[in-house]
Design an enzyme around this catalytic site. Structure first.
Site, PDB file in Angstrom:
ATOM      1  CG  HIS B 324      -2.146  -0.868   0.972  1.00  0.00           C
ATOM      2  ND1 HIS B 324      -2.101  -2.223   1.199  1.00  0.00           N
ATOM      3  CD2 HIS B 324      -3.390  -0.618   0.504  1.00  0.00           C
ATOM      4  CE1 HIS B 324      -3.276  -2.750   0.894  1.00  0.00           C
ATOM      5  NE2 HIS B 324      -4.067  -1.796   0.471  1.00  0.00           N
ATOM      6  N   GLY B 325       2.094   1.153   0.363  1.00  0.00           N
ATOM      7  CA  GLY B 325       2.905   2.357   0.335  1.00  0.00           C
ATOM      8  C   GLY B 325       4.226   2.119   1.019  1.00  0.00           C
TER       9      GLY B 325
END
Lengths: 558, 469
Positions: B324-325
């Site tokens: 997600h990041g």
């Protein structure tokens, strides 16, 4: 049976819409292509004078090109080219000399026949205004000609929107008729001869409706009206780094999206009428009874009172101001400081819940109390006066950040009264009785402009016209120095008065003309940072610094 | 270009739809859609389109290579392919994060840190398309599908614009057949319109106002946020991320249908789940399935001892977070979910099943909402501080209150958004009934569409903030 018919009617309507829009769009584009349009205006002049004219193109003054012609006595014909794909808001004339003008008609050559607007149709749209913002009279109609008399020094005549838009509407009359007739013929032929028409059903209409919705903007002329006080993004230059084009095109597309303004009006109406909230809460909030408030982040923070000055910061400001004052004193200049309070302060009872003051005090209140108690700076605080006045009058505009002319006038009195304590020979302070005061209701203002909801909100605008008609001061434009947004100065016929230098922001707009009545020369600098070059050049006796509450933190800097 | 922009909806989409149906020939449609997708991507991502094109080309070649080999060679080919894909992803997405962490480590041992590196801008959707490409390679390796002979078709699979930038992650074996033959019909197209309009409405009318509420609160200094405000922000953010993401998935699926594609569902009312385990079968389904098929099962899944399964689960959730990041807060969020999955696996699920279902929901929502705080707040310390505030463990001495942020408009959206977290329309076939009353369906969708457009047009309004004079 009913359902079948309903499907057919809806189908015909959608197809008609598609045909009509595309033909109308094409016809209009073809008509405009390679054609030059111009307004031809018949003007009767009582004397031979030079006349300046311009078209006011949205947005505001941007794009107005001023031209000049020499009017001869008697009838004249003026030709003004109309720029294509721009929205003309008004046609303006400016005369520097007194003259009687008669406007008999405006003409424009169109498709088949010229469009003509005569005097009677024009009358209600012709407006006269004076450069000193004083109240003007309306023109009247004599023998089918609109008569206006320009009696003062600088006058503007404007032919407003109604006429200009009426010409635009007549211009697109023929493309519209053409599109209507062709679409109609197509539909008839289609419904009679096509077998598909018999099979029209809900599925097809559902699909068609979506296609109509998403393709209508393609077959609709771009919206070139600006409501944002800025030039709309231009079509990107294609002769450049190709990777830069998309971003520019995006801006262009968004700015010119058809129905953009109408869609926004719907949004504004929903947000305001149903929820009573501002469509742009980061710029403007809607208070009680139609009062609008600036809600830029810094203003909200300043008003909430979470963030306060420390004792040291107050001391710093005090020392800065006193040092400034002492330094100026050495050069024989007396320094005055005035801080107009924000509307949030004076009209707190109208503030919406969301931006109310929450802390016990504010930076402004802290500073005012501190300076009054501990400092020798010549401080003029208009707060108490304004609050006292508001019981009887409105002193700030409901739709604007600023005080109105009445509020400004009483602040002017405070300033001159204070200066006269040190300079008793200064001419006496003007009184409100020296003016004819009129009140008009209109719906302009910077805040209402930011949310683009004119005509929803109104303001009380006062006009102060001096009873003394002799003109004593002349306004001249000077050259600005580094750090100054603008520099103008007033010259008074009485050369024996002291000289003034005013450092200002927008709150001084209505102050400066009154102040200038008392000084031989009044230099007006738009800016907050005092500049020694300017001061040494102007050599004022009195320096007034006007700085609105919003910029109070700038006082922390020396 | 994003779906909820005027340019996409009123210029790109009509032209692409018309172009696609000009000639109902699969080769034309595939070519046209591939070019349109590249245009779509290049419009916003500029020269980064070449990264994607390069990635497609490499995967095309590696796919053929894998197919040709058998035994060890096949595994080597697959490994090369996966390493290249991961390498691209790491280079663009994680290099800064890794270097920063290495530097912190070097700093501890007083070794000179790595300096002077220039990091690339993250190409949009790279996490999605590299994952899709890897699923293609693995599927070829497993002989579930044949390697694509046509570069264009593989290109279309990776770059197809509806799912390109935000999923759903389409698996190659799901869509391989559709690349050669897909059904296009008026009723499928209309189904697509319905999905698209609903997705647009979720994004513009629910997610955006909730984003405003969450942003306004989280913008304040953490010690100024009171307990009710912290709750409001966390719930508003939970609603924002759900409606934003599921709205985007709806739009993608809807657009797919307009062109005849059937893309996998990505959301299934995640907030009505009763356990974290169930949540992950309802939230971002295509990602969960991807991780299950291409990571969890290859790791051994749950076929070993409990400890072995737990290790696998933790790895999956660590990677899920990282996907997600590139930051520790995302990893923290992933492990936070992983922790509850573990607890449920070692027996908590049996306790859960015995308590009234309302408490099961409350448990799930608490974990998810607290999880989103880690996800949203970049600073670890701030996130924990806010969670403590939510639990009433901090004494907040603040002048702020909810009234500053909330007004009746945001309250209304808030309540509506909560209501729409439930599958109301599925309840007793309301959806089918509405569809039958066509006028109501059309007017409802039209209203959603118009209100969304109004919001989009209003967002382009940017007056020059000026002083009047």
């Amino acid at each position: 049976m009913v359902r079948e018919w309903l499907n057919k009617v809806v189908f015909l309507f959608l197809v008609f819409w598609l045909c009509f829009s595309s033909i109308y769009y094409l016809a209009k584009e073809i008509m405009i292509a390679g054609k030059s349009l111009e307004y031809v205006i018949e003007i009767n002049a009582s004397a031979s004078i030079p006349l300046q004219y311009s078209l006011n193109i949205a947005p505001g003054q941007i794009g107005a090109k001023i031209s000049e012609i020499q009017l001869k006595k008697g009838s004249n014909q003026l030709r003004i080219p109309r720029p294509l794909r721009k929205e003309v808001i008004s046609i303006n004339f400016l005369s520097t000399q007194p003259v009687e003008l008669g406007l008999s008609e405006i003409k424009m050559d169109a498709f088949f026949e010229p469009i003509i607007i005569n005097g009677a149709e024009m009358l209600s749209s012709v407006k006269l205004s004076y450069s000193d913002l004083s109240n003007s009279e309306s023109p009247n109609l004599v023998d089918g000609t609109v008569q206006v008399s320009l009696s003062k020094n600088l006058n503007t005549i404007s032919i407003k929107k109604k006429v200009v838009h009426s010409i635009d509407n007549q211009l697109i009359y023929w493309p519209r008729v053409l599109a209507f007739v062709l679409s109609f013929v197509f539909l008839i032929l289609f419904s009679v001869f096509s077998s598909r028409f018999q099979k029209v059903n809900y599925q097809l209409n559902f699909f068609l409706l979506f296609m109509v919705l998403i393709s209508t903007p393609i077959i609709t002329s771009k919206d070139n009206r600006s409501r944002e006080n800025r030039e709309l993004a231009p079509f990107p230059n294609l002769d450049q780094n190709i990777w830069k084009i998309p971003r520019e095109f995006n801006k262009y597309y968004n700015d010119h999206f058809p129905f953009r303004n109408e869609l926004r009006y719907i949004g504004n109406a929903i947000k305001y009428r149903i929820f009573n909230i501002s469509p742009k809460p980061d710029a403007v909030r809607i208070g009680k009874e139609g009062w609008l408030f600036n809600s830029a982040k810094d203003v909200v923070v300043l008003n909430q009172g979470f963030d306060l000055y420390s004792k040291e910061e107050l001391e710093t400001i005090k020392n800065n101001l006193e040092a400034k004052s002492r330094l100026l004193e050495k050069h024989g200049i007396t320094y005055y400081l005035t801080i107009p309070p924000m509307k949030h302060r004076v009209y707190k009872e109208y503030l919406p819940e969301s931006i109310k003051q929450l802390g016990e005090t504010t930076k402004w209140e802290q500073l005012m109390n501190y300076l009054k108690e501990h400092s020798s700076v010549r401080l003029i605080d208009p707060y108490a006066t304004l609050v006292g006045l508001k019981k009887k009058h409105v002193v700030y505009y409901q739709t604007d950040t600023h005080w109105n002319k009445l509020g400004a006038f009483y602040a002017y009195q405070l300033i001159i009264d204070r200066i006269r304590m040190d300079f008793p020979n200064l001419s006496p302070t003007l009184q409100i009785d020296d003016f004819v005061v009129e009140m008009k209701v209109d719906s302009t203002g910077d805040l209402v402009g930011l949310i683009d909801m004119k005509n929803t909100f109104a303001r009380d605008a006062y006009y102060l016209t001096s009873k003394d008609t002799a003109q004593k001061v002349v306004l001249k434009v000077g050259s600005k120095m580094e750090g100054e947004s603008s520099y103008v100065y007033y010259e008074h016929i009485d050369k024996n008065q002291p000289k003034l230098l005013l450092y200002r922001d927008s709150f001084s707009e209505y102050l400066r003309e009154h102040l200038a009545e008392h000084f031989s020369v009044s230099g007006i600098v738009w800016g907050h940072q005092l500049n020694d070059k300017r001061i040494l050049k102007d050599k004022p006796d009195i320096l007034v610094q006007e700085l609105m509450e919003r910029f109070i933190d700038k006082l922390l800097l020396p | 270009m994003i779906f909820s922009s005027l340019l996409f909806l009123f210029s790109f989409l009509p032209f692409v739809l018309i172009g696609n149906y000009l000639w109902r020939n699969i080769k034309w449609q595939n070519t046209f859609l591939f070019i349109a997708s590249l245009y779509f991507y290049a419009w916003g991502e500029r020269e980064k389109v070449f990264v994607m094109l390069g990635s497609i080309l490499v995967n095309f070649l590696v796919g053929k290579w894998i197919e040709k080999k058998e035994g060890r060679g096949r595994a080597v080919a697959l490994t090369v392919g996966v390493v290249v894909n991961l390498g691209v992803l790491v280079y663009f997405k994680y290099s800064r994060f890794f270097i920063e962490n290495i530097n912190q480590l070097l700093d501890v041992f007083n070794i000179p840190i790595i300096e002077g590196l220039k990091y690339e801008r993250l190409p949009l959707g790279i996490s999605f398309y590299t994952f899709q490409s890897m699923s293609y390679l693995v599927d070829v390796y497993r002989k579930e599908v044949k390697a694509q002979r046509n570069f264009l078709n593989l290109g279309l699979y990776v770059a197809l614009f509806p799912q390109l930038v935000a999923g759903p992650i389409v698996r190659y074996n799901e869509i391989a057949a559709q690349l050669v033959k897909r059904t296009q019909s008026l009723s499928k197209f209309n189904e697509g319109i319905r999905r698209f309009v609903i997705g647009l409405g979720k994004k513009m009318l629910l997610a955006n106002p909730m984003a405003y509420v969450a942003d306004e609160i989280y913008m304040l200094p953490v010690d100024d946020i009171t307990t009710p405000m912290a709750w409001m922000a966390a719930i508003a953010y939970s609603l924002q991320i759900y409606f934003d993401f599921s709205g985007y998935s709806d739009m993608a699926i809807g657009l797919g249908k307009m062109f005849g594609f059937d893309l996998a569902e990505n959301f299934n009312f995640p907030y009505i789940a009763k356990s974290i385990r169930e949540f992950w079968t309802r939230w971002h389904i295509s990602l969960s399935i991807w991780f299950r098929d291409y990571l969890y099962i290859p790791l051994g899944g749950s076929r070993g001892s409990t400890l072995f399964t737990m290790r696998n689960l933790l790895i999956v959730f660590f990677i899920t977070g990282l996907w997600h990041g590139a930051s520790w807060s995302f990893i923290g969020w992933g492990l936070f979910h992983g922790f509850f999955i573990l607890i449920e696996r070692v027996g908590f699920d049996k306790i859960l099943k015995r308590i009234p279902f309302i408490f099961q929901h409350i448990y799930l929502l608490l974990v998810v909402i607290f999880g989103w705080v880690f996800f949203r707040i970049e600073n670890w310390g701030d996130a924990i501080f806010l969670q403590k505030t939510m639990l009433g463990l901090n004494r907040i001495d603040s002048l702020s209150n909810l009234k500053i942020i909330m007004n009746n408009y945001y309250w209304m959206v808030f309540i509506l958004a909560i209501i729409f977290c439930f599958p109301l329309l599925k309840y007793k076939n309301v959806h089918e009934k509405i569809k039958r009353v066509k006028l109501i369906e059309v007017l409802g969708l039209l209203l959603i569409f118009l209100l969304s457009i109004v919001e989009m047009a209003s967002n382009t309004y940017s007056p020059f903030i000026y002083f009047r004079f």
